[in-house]
Scaffold this active site. Structure first.
Site: not given
Ligand code: ZN
Ligand code: FE
Ligand code: FE
Length: 299
Positions: A59, A89, A92, A129, A164, A198, A201, A233, A246, A248, A278
């Protein structure tokens, strides 16, 4: 070819043997706070032979200095235990197609710094992303993403950058395979770009991987090319196909289900790709899911 081997191939014995011997690299997202060796040991403790980690605070944006000794010990461990490729990764907060210059500048700074740091562990993947166009439109968003990638990617880098597949919530780019294809088409050094699929996703984006996995893989192949698919993923989804949410879920507790996810990780066309969980879990939960998924493929 001898008559004997020919016969074995006809009866499918060789195919069966090859399938059971196909490597399954599976792991989960791990905290990188204590360094690489720690992640390697944590992975081993839960039966994993790959993992994913954030290159920096997901973050915020600051990255910890890399300790070459820690990296050396990790590499030894990974070699000894036959680890597959790792997936780093990006944070975000990184949005290459933001409408704000400052946010786009952060994406460039963080990503180019990450590319240098990735060379400590050469030959692995860096997933990000594609971003949200926040009202500027898909075409403008895609143009900003390819522009960033063309400034980041250097011919000498050993890292392959992965786009992704996204759920398509809000103004997210990457919910359609066609959008990822367009980004790839805009990248000049295209052997350094791939895709991470993913499962949560793509299902949320409207691709029915639970009901028609082969159909979705065929479409991926037709639009993007399966040779671009470098990592998976593995997540269940709390929402139905096309929900664009989205969220999970744990393996077997969502709308995709254990059988379908097991079929994916054991699919012959996806053999050898690192499979990263994830799901909302602690380490014990990840250990259970890894064990479940290492079992024979669901039919
Ligand atoms: Zn996600
Ligand atoms: Fe993912
Ligand atoms: Fe991701």
């Amino acid at each position: 070819m001898t008559a004997h081997t020919e016969n074995i191939i006809k009866t499918g014995a060789v195919k069966g043997a090859a399938l059971s011997a196909a490597p399954l690299y599976i792991g989960c997202h791990l905290s990188s706070v204590k360094g690489f060796e720690n992640m390697g040991r944590e992975a081993l403790s839960i039966g994993a032979d790959t993992f994913q980690f954030f290159t920096r605070n997901p973050r915020g944006g600051r990255a910890k200095a890399i300790d070459p000794e820690d990296v050396r010990r990790f590499k030894e461990l990974a070699r000894e235990h036959g680890f597959g490729r790792l997936v780093a990764h990006a944070p975000y907060t990184l949005n290459p197609c933001s409408a704000t210059e400052k946010v786009r500048a952060f994406a460039y700074t963080a990503m180019s710094d990450d590319m240098e740091r990735m060379e400590y562990i050469p030959g692995n993947y860096y997933n990000f992303h594609p971003g949200s166009h926040v009202g500027q439109g898909v075409e403008k968003g895609i143009a900003l993403i390819t522009d960033l990638l063309n400034r980041i990617i250097k011919p000498e880098q050993s890292t392959v950058i992965l786009l992704e597949t996204m759920a398509g919530k809000g103004s997210e780019i990457g919910g359609r395979f066609e959008e990822l294809r367009e980004i790839i088409d805009g990248v000049e050094i295209d052997e350094k770009i791939g895709v991470c699929l993913d499962t949560c996703h793509v299902s949320d984006a409207g691709y029915d991987i639970a009901g028609d996995l082969d159909g979705v893989l065929d479409e991926f192949d037709r639009v993007i090319g399966l040779d671009r698919l470098k990592a998976l993923h593995i997540n269940d989804s709390m929402n139905p196909v096309g929900a664009r949410k989205d969220r999970h879920a744990k393996i077997g507790e969502g709308t995709i289900g254990y059988e379908a996810l097991s079929r994916i990780v054991h699919h012959p066309k996806l053999a050898g790709l690192p499979c990263i969980l994830e799901t909302p879990n602690d380490l014990a939960g990840y250990a259970r899911e890894i064990e479940m998924l290492r079992e024979t493929a669901g039919k």
